[in-house]
Design a protein around this motif. Sequence first.
Motif, mmCIF file in Angstrom:
data_model
loop_
_atom_site.group_PDB
_atom_site.id
_atom_site.type_symbol
_atom_site.label_atom_id
_atom_site.label_comp_id
_atom_site.label_asym_id
_atom_site.label_seq_id
_atom_site.Cartn_x
_atom_site.Cartn_y
_atom_site.Cartn_z
ATOM 1 N N GLU A 28 1.005 -1.197 0.066
ATOM 2 C CA GLU A 28 0.510 -0.561 0.618
ATOM 3 C C GLU A 28 0.703 0.889 -0.108
ATOM 4 O OE1 GLU A 28 -3.344 1.839 -0.492
ATOM 5 O OE2 GLU A 28 -3.579 -0.623 0.116
ATOM 6 N N GLY A 29 1.361 1.369 -1.270
ATOM 7 C CA GLY A 29 1.999 3.183 -0.995
ATOM 8 C C GLY A 29 3.631 2.291 -1.357
ATOM 9 N N LEU A 34 2.472 -4.645 2.980
ATOM 10 C CA LEU A 34 1.782 -5.406 3.608
ATOM 11 C C LEU A 34 1.671 -6.974 4.437
ATOM 12 C CD1 LEU A 34 -1.522 -3.461 2.716
ATOM 13 C CD2 LEU A 34 -0.560 -2.842 4.707
ATOM 14 N N GLY A 35 2.073 -7.174 3.188
ATOM 15 C CA GLY A 35 2.641 -9.327 2.779
ATOM 16 C C GLY A 35 3.099 -9.633 1.803
ATOM 17 N N PRO A 89 2.597 -8.036 8.171
ATOM 18 C CA PRO A 89 3.507 -8.090 9.714
ATOM 19 C C PRO A 89 2.941 -7.876 10.750
ATOM 20 C CG PRO A 89 4.214 -6.468 7.511
ATOM 21 C CD PRO A 89 2.997 -7.933 7.314
ATOM 22 N N ALA A 90 3.051 -8.559 11.983
ATOM 23 C CA ALA A 90 2.251 -8.798 12.962
ATOM 24 C C ALA A 90 1.597 -7.005 12.756
ATOM 25 C CB ALA A 90 2.857 -8.958 14.317
ATOM 26 N N ARG A 108 -1.867 -6.856 10.581
ATOM 27 C CA ARG A 108 -2.581 -8.222 10.296
ATOM 28 C C ARG A 108 -4.330 -7.553 10.272
ATOM 29 N NH1 ARG A 108 0.469 -12.274 13.514
ATOM 30 N NH2 ARG A 108 2.121 -12.356 11.530
ATOM 31 N N ARG A 109 -4.900 -8.265 9.561
ATOM 32 C CA ARG A 109 -6.193 -8.139 9.381
ATOM 33 C C ARG A 109 -6.725 -6.255 8.338
ATOM 34 N NH1 ARG A 109 -9.027 -12.342 10.737
ATOM 35 N NH2 ARG A 109 -8.055 -13.057 13.425
ATOM 36 N N THR A 110 -5.956 -6.464 7.422
ATOM 37 C CA THR A 110 -5.676 -5.730 6.219
ATOM 38 C C THR A 110 -6.376 -5.757 5.393
ATOM 39 O OG1 THR A 110 -3.377 -5.701 5.436
ATOM 40 C CG2 THR A 110 -3.316 -4.763 7.400
#
Length: 151
Positions: free
Chosen positions: A53-54, A58-59, A79-80, A83-85
């Motif tokens: 994201e930019g 994020l993963g 990344p811890a 999470r949940r993004t």
Amino acid sequence: MRIEVDDLSRPEIHALLNEHLQSMHALSPPESVHALDLDKLRQPEITFWSVWEGAQLLGCGALKELDARHGEVKSMRTPAALRRTGAGRAVLAHIIEVAKSRDYARLSLETGSMEAFRPAQALYESFGFSYCGPFGDYTDDPNSVFMTKTL
């Protein structure tokens, strides 16, 4: 959110994969850790993606070709702190689409059996993966759960 093939050269990727390996070693005995380091992820049978994201990572996730009809999901990690993004869902959906475009008949994965891995198992279940026995070079291991999806 963008997903891109990654050459594993950026420090953000190194940090995330280091977090991943440390976490796997903290949760599982050494003989049950199947996470890949940078060198193993650079093998020709593996395609690695990062999710951004930019400028923020994020993963990540990877697809390993086991044979012409069977792929394996590897190195799924967010990344811890992030999470949940939706990054995990996005990269898994991307991996499944790539596996289909390669005409794989099946996509499989190994994850941990401990409670800490339950969110990952739930993610895979939500995409239609079901529990199975060991595949490829894996053997029965009480610390591992194996899942597969027919494509």
